[in-house]
Scaffold this motif. Structure first.
Motif, PDB file in Angstrom:
ATOM      1  N   ASN A 178       0.835  -1.205   0.000  1.00 43.23           N
ATOM      2  CA  ASN A 178       0.000   0.000   0.000  1.00 43.23           C
ATOM      3  C   ASN A 178       0.866   1.250   0.000  1.00 43.23           C
ATOM      4  O   ASN A 178       0.557   2.231   0.670  1.00 43.23           O
ATOM      5  CB  ASN A 178      -0.944  -0.002   1.205  1.00 43.23           C
ATOM      6  CG  ASN A 178      -2.126  -0.931   1.015  1.00 43.23           C
ATOM      7  OD1 ASN A 178      -2.956  -0.727   0.125  1.00 43.23           O
ATOM      8  ND2 ASN A 178      -2.199  -1.963   1.832  1.00 43.23           N
ATOM      9  N   ARG A 235       4.407   0.021   3.136  1.00 44.66           N
ATOM     10  CA  ARG A 235       3.183  -0.130   3.911  1.00 44.66           C
ATOM     11  C   ARG A 235       2.489  -1.414   3.461  1.00 44.66           C
ATOM     12  O   ARG A 235       2.175  -1.572   2.283  1.00 44.66           O
ATOM     13  CB  ARG A 235       2.283   1.099   3.696  1.00 44.66           C
ATOM     14  CG  ARG A 235       1.106   1.174   4.636  1.00 44.66           C
ATOM     15  CD  ARG A 235       0.569   2.595   4.748  1.00 44.66           C
ATOM     16  NE  ARG A 235       0.204   3.155   3.466  1.00 44.66           N
ATOM     17  CZ  ARG A 235      -0.058   4.455   3.270  1.00 44.66           C
ATOM     18  NH1 ARG A 235       0.020   5.303   4.293  1.00 44.66           N
ATOM     19  NH2 ARG A 235      -0.392   4.895   2.073  1.00 44.66           N
ATOM     20  N   SER A 294      -0.321  -4.877   3.937  1.00 44.91           N
ATOM     21  CA  SER A 294      -1.777  -5.029   3.813  1.00 44.91           C
ATOM     22  C   SER A 294      -2.515  -4.550   5.056  1.00 44.91           C
ATOM     23  O   SER A 294      -3.704  -4.237   4.993  1.00 44.91           O
ATOM     24  CB  SER A 294      -2.127  -6.485   3.521  1.00 44.91           C
ATOM     25  OG  SER A 294      -1.596  -7.327   4.528  1.00 44.91           O
ATOM     26  N   TYR A 338      -1.639  -1.880   6.593  1.00 46.37           N
ATOM     27  CA  TYR A 338      -1.320  -0.444   6.649  1.00 46.37           C
ATOM     28  C   TYR A 338      -0.268  -0.119   7.701  1.00 46.37           C
ATOM     29  O   TYR A 338      -0.226   0.985   8.228  1.00 46.37           O
ATOM     30  CB  TYR A 338      -2.578   0.418   6.832  1.00 46.37           C
ATOM     31  CG  TYR A 338      -3.249   0.724   5.514  1.00 46.37           C
ATOM     32  CD1 TYR A 338      -4.045  -0.220   4.887  1.00 46.37           C
ATOM     33  CD2 TYR A 338      -3.057   1.952   4.891  1.00 46.37           C
ATOM     34  CE1 TYR A 338      -4.618   0.054   3.657  1.00 46.37           C
ATOM     35  CE2 TYR A 338      -3.634   2.236   3.664  1.00 46.37           C
ATOM     36  CZ  TYR A 338      -4.421   1.269   3.056  1.00 46.37           C
ATOM     37  OH  TYR A 338      -4.995   1.547   1.841  1.00 46.37           O
ATOM     38  N   GLN A 339       0.602  -1.100   7.990  1.00 45.10           N
ATOM     39  CA  GLN A 339       1.733  -0.852   8.880  1.00 45.10           C
ATOM     40  C   GLN A 339       3.000  -0.729   8.046  1.00 45.10           C
ATOM     41  O   GLN A 339       3.159  -1.407   7.019  1.00 45.10           O
ATOM     42  CB  GLN A 339       1.890  -1.977   9.899  1.00 45.10           C
ATOM     43  CG  GLN A 339       0.694  -2.150  10.814  1.00 45.10           C
ATOM     44  CD  GLN A 339       0.365  -0.884  11.593  1.00 45.10           C
ATOM     45  OE1 GLN A 339       1.228  -0.054  11.876  1.00 45.10           O
ATOM     46  NE2 GLN A 339      -0.907  -0.721  11.926  1.00 45.10           N
ATOM     47  N   ASP A 379      -3.537   9.498   9.915  1.00 50.11           N
ATOM     48  CA  ASP A 379      -4.321   8.263   9.942  1.00 50.11           C
ATOM     49  C   ASP A 379      -5.483   8.336   8.956  1.00 50.11           C
ATOM     50  O   ASP A 379      -6.616   7.995   9.249  1.00 50.11           O
ATOM     51  CB  ASP A 379      -4.862   7.974  11.356  1.00 50.11           C
ATOM     52  CG  ASP A 379      -5.316   6.521  11.519  1.00 50.11           C
ATOM     53  OD1 ASP A 379      -6.088   6.233  12.441  1.00 50.11           O
ATOM     54  OD2 ASP A 379      -4.882   5.684  10.702  1.00 50.11           O
ATOM     55  N   ALA A 427      -6.972   6.980   5.713  1.00 47.30           N
ATOM     56  CA  ALA A 427      -6.923   5.824   4.826  1.00 47.30           C
ATOM     57  C   ALA A 427      -6.948   6.280   3.372  1.00 47.30           C
ATOM     58  O   ALA A 427      -7.676   7.206   3.012  1.00 47.30           O
ATOM     59  CB  ALA A 427      -8.106   4.895   5.094  1.00 47.30           C
ATOM     60  N   ASP A 481      -0.386   9.783   4.065  1.00 45.57           N
ATOM     61  CA  ASP A 481      -0.354   9.561   5.510  1.00 45.57           C
ATOM     62  C   ASP A 481       1.062   9.346   6.032  1.00 45.57           C
ATOM     63  O   ASP A 481       1.345   8.409   6.775  1.00 45.57           O
ATOM     64  CB  ASP A 481      -1.240   8.363   5.893  1.00 45.57           C
ATOM     65  CG  ASP A 481      -1.594   8.369   7.368  1.00 45.57           C
ATOM     66  OD1 ASP A 481      -1.626   7.284   7.983  1.00 45.57           O
ATOM     67  OD2 ASP A 481      -1.814   9.464   7.909  1.00 45.57           O
TER      68      ASP A 481
END
Lengths: 109, 115
Positions: A30, A91, A93, A95-96, B96, B98, B102
């Motif tokens: 991501n 990033r 899956s 979102y880390q 944060d 989405a 970010d």
């Protein structure tokens, strides 16, 4: 497992061009980030790629190939102040951010 | 100035001490993070808070205890640490949002030495 690989250290000459490579294997993708960290300081955001291709921002450009799991950061017209560590992060899956160990860039006059 | 501050900047503690690290962000962000940075190793994500709720705890030993009383403040409480816990502890924040870039904004870190 998840893995980000980048060279440990590179040396370049003031005024020259240097390319710092980053390869990654992550669960999902991501976006890919590059950060700069001067010794003893906080990392600062440089660039972001989520689609294939080149993103240019002044003397710095970042390239992404998602099919190859590969990115590079290109620094042009190097200045002494560019001596720093450059961190690649992906990033996943969830979102880390998964981080590489960083590439220490040494600029010589 | 990145808008994220951390105190103290340096900390030396014995293995039996209890101390706390503090982070404050002035950017109006919704997410805050604790990272551990050891020499020549990747940044290790320790904890993530989103809107004051912990959303990530990456198998961190219980001798590290986070606290997020509001969206601007983050603490890391330390007790009975080991010498291998010596490292740079970085706090970061992000919007944060989405689907957006970010990017994370980092504080200057706390250099921790455990004797």
């Amino acid at each position: 497992g998840q893995n980000i690989d980048q060279p440990t250290e590179m040396t370049a000459t003031e005024g020259a061009i240097v390319q710092i490579n980053c390869t990654y294997q992550t669960s999902g993708f991501n976006g890919l980030f590059w950060y700069q960290q001067h010794a003893g300081e906080a990392p600062t955001f440089l660039s972001y790629n989520v689609l294939d291709g080149l993103e240019e921002k002044g003397r710095f450009s970042s390239f992404l190939s998602r099919s190859k799991g590969y990115s590079y950061l290109l620094l042009k017209e190097l200045q002494m102040k560019d001596s720093a560590s450059y961190l690649c992060a992906v990033r996943d899956s969830n979102y880390q951010l998964i981080w590489g160990a960083g590439t220490k860039l040494i600029i010589k006059p | 100035e990145t808008g994220v501050t951390q105190t103290p900047r340096h900390l030396v503690m014995g293995m039996t001490n209890k101390k706390s690290l503090k982070c404050e962000q002035h950017l109006g962000h919704n997410a805050m993070y604790w990272y551990k940075q050891s020499a020549k190793k990747p940044l290790e994500l320790m904890f993530v808070y989103s809107l004051e709720e912990r959303v990530e705890n990456n198998s961190v030993p219980s001798r590290f205890s986070p606290e997020c009383p509001n969206s601007s403040h983050l603490f890391l409480h330390l007790h009975t640490l080991q010498p291998e816990d010596s490292a740079l502890y970085l706090c970061a924040s992000s919007q944060d949002a989405a689907g957006e870039v970010d990017e994370q904004f980092f504080g200057p870190g706390t250099r921790l030495t455990v004797l």
